[in-house]
Design a protein around this motif. Structure first.
Motif, PDB file in Angstrom:
ATOM      1  N   GLU A 194     -38.651  -4.425  17.576  1.00 51.67           N
ATOM      2  CA  GLU A 194     -38.825  -5.472  16.692  1.00 51.67           C
ATOM      3  C   GLU A 194     -37.655  -5.073  15.312  1.00 51.67           C
ATOM      4  OE1 GLU A 194     -42.687  -5.106  14.927  1.00 51.67           O
ATOM      5  OE2 GLU A 194     -43.684  -5.337  16.574  1.00 51.67           O
ATOM      6  N   PHE A 195     -37.425  -6.329  14.771  1.00 54.84           N
ATOM      7  CA  PHE A 195     -36.341  -6.057  13.890  1.00 54.84           C
ATOM      8  C   PHE A 195     -36.893  -6.414  12.482  1.00 54.84           C
ATOM      9  CE2 PHE A 195     -33.143  -7.007  17.361  1.00 54.84           C
ATOM     10  CZ  PHE A 195     -32.116  -5.881  17.055  1.00 54.84           C
ATOM     11  N   TYR A 196     -36.704  -5.651  11.518  1.00 56.19           N
ATOM     12  CA  TYR A 196     -36.977  -5.854  10.098  1.00 56.19           C
ATOM     13  C   TYR A 196     -35.796  -5.929   9.249  1.00 56.19           C
ATOM     14  CZ  TYR A 196     -41.725  -4.802  11.743  1.00 56.19           C
ATOM     15  OH  TYR A 196     -42.880  -4.380  12.233  1.00 56.19           O
ATOM     16  N   TYR A 197     -35.828  -6.818   8.386  1.00 54.73           N
ATOM     17  CA  TYR A 197     -34.517  -7.212   7.738  1.00 54.73           C
ATOM     18  C   TYR A 197     -34.676  -6.809   6.220  1.00 54.73           C
ATOM     19  CZ  TYR A 197     -33.446  -9.804  11.857  1.00 54.73           C
ATOM     20  OH  TYR A 197     -33.245 -10.080  13.226  1.00 54.73           O
ATOM     21  N   LEU A 230     -32.979  -3.523  10.688  1.00 56.48           N
ATOM     22  CA  LEU A 230     -33.631  -2.315  10.932  1.00 56.48           C
ATOM     23  C   LEU A 230     -34.434  -2.376  12.252  1.00 56.48           C
ATOM     24  CD1 LEU A 230     -34.773  -1.140   7.554  1.00 56.48           C
ATOM     25  CD2 LEU A 230     -32.732  -0.902   8.420  1.00 56.48           C
ATOM     26  N   LEU A 231     -34.127  -1.624  13.548  1.00 55.01           N
ATOM     27  CA  LEU A 231     -34.501  -1.844  14.388  1.00 55.01           C
ATOM     28  C   LEU A 231     -35.852  -0.779  14.677  1.00 55.01           C
ATOM     29  CD1 LEU A 231     -34.647  -2.588  17.591  1.00 55.01           C
ATOM     30  CD2 LEU A 231     -33.050  -0.624  18.097  1.00 55.01           C
ATOM     31  N   ARG A 232     -37.025  -1.550  15.224  1.00 55.74           N
ATOM     32  CA  ARG A 232     -38.095  -0.499  15.195  1.00 55.74           C
ATOM     33  C   ARG A 232     -38.647  -0.727  16.955  1.00 55.74           C
ATOM     34  NH1 ARG A 232     -36.141   1.434  11.643  1.00 55.74           N
ATOM     35  NH2 ARG A 232     -36.895   1.506   9.748  1.00 55.74           N
ATOM     36  N   TRP A 233     -39.361   0.284  17.209  1.00 60.88           N
ATOM     37  CA  TRP A 233     -39.881   0.229  18.579  1.00 60.88           C
ATOM     38  C   TRP A 233     -41.448   0.704  18.547  1.00 60.88           C
ATOM     39  CZ3 TRP A 233     -41.568   3.792  22.416  1.00 60.88           C
ATOM     40  CH2 TRP A 233     -41.872   3.611  23.557  1.00 60.88           C
ATOM     41  N   ARG A 234     -42.116  -0.093  19.357  1.00 60.06           N
ATOM     42  CA  ARG A 234     -43.815   0.177  19.190  1.00 60.06           C
ATOM     43  C   ARG A 234     -43.723   0.757  20.845  1.00 60.06           C
ATOM     44  NH1 ARG A 234     -46.176  -4.045  20.018  1.00 60.06           N
ATOM     45  NH2 ARG A 234     -44.436  -5.405  19.980  1.00 60.06           N
TER      46      ARG A 234
END
Length: 66
Positions: free
Chosen positions: A6-9, A26-30
């Motif tokens: 997922e990307f968060y801006y 900002l890259l996030r991984w679940r």
């Protein structure tokens, strides 16, 4: 696997004027249990396995669509 990224801006703002200068993705991984894993843990794994070459362009495309 890519669907768990997922990307968060986050806005980039000048401290002295509070002017917006851009946005940082900002890259996030679940993981499979829904917990977010830190990029500091995920990116080295992608690099050492060689998957960064496959994942990078796909994530760039996903970011552009967002």
């Amino acid at each position: 696997m890519l669907d768990r990224y997922e990307f968060y801006y986050q806005p980039k703002v000048l401290a002295n004027s509070h002017s917006l200068t851009g946005v940082e993705a900002l890259l996030r991984w679940r993981d499979k249990d829904g917990h977010y894993q830190a990029p500091v843990d995920i990116i080295p794994l992608l690099e050492s396995s060689g998957l960064i070459l496959e994942v990078g362009p796909s994530l760039s495309k996903k970011r552009a669509i967002n």
